[in-house]
Design a protein around this motif. Sequence first.
Motif: not given
Length: 182
Positions: A123-127, A148-151
């Motif tokens: 896991e990252g901050a934006r993706k 994978v983008p957060n959205a």
Amino acid sequence: MPAFHTILVAAFLLVTAGLLGLTVHQRQSVRDAVMAWQIPRMAVAWPITFVGVIGLLAIYAFNTGSLVPSWVFVGYVMGGLMWFAATVIAGTVVVSRHGVVAGLGRRDKTLPWCQVTDHFEIEGARKSVTVFLYRSESNQTRRLEVSVPNAHRARFRRVVSERLEQRPPRTTERTPGKRATS
């Protein structure tokens, strides 16, 4: 000179139209797509730079009264835009009921669910990056990383969970010699 420009522009338009057509065909051939998203790639910098340079050359040619016809510049810009569209479409991650395609036209970026042996998420901050481990045809362990983008993160997790739970159970292999648990 006009015949030379005509041949060059026509060849460039044919090549980029073919590239775009092939890329669109590859995207449409992914059956039962559940979700898709674009991956930002540095490859889009080339067509953007090309269109920018052609635009600057067109402005220069217009201001200096060059003998190069304006349709030459229009043709190159159209070809550059088709190149850009093909690059953007090729950078699509498509998740289907059958597997993951993390880049159209690249066999090493296509993974059917039945080949996945394990997976984990970073896991990252934006993706986030989901790493799939799988066995290749030569029986080597390989990995496929999917950004994978957060959205799309929650839905992607659901799809992966559903797809990997529905696989038939693998047959266990007997280990010769002493058992690992004894």
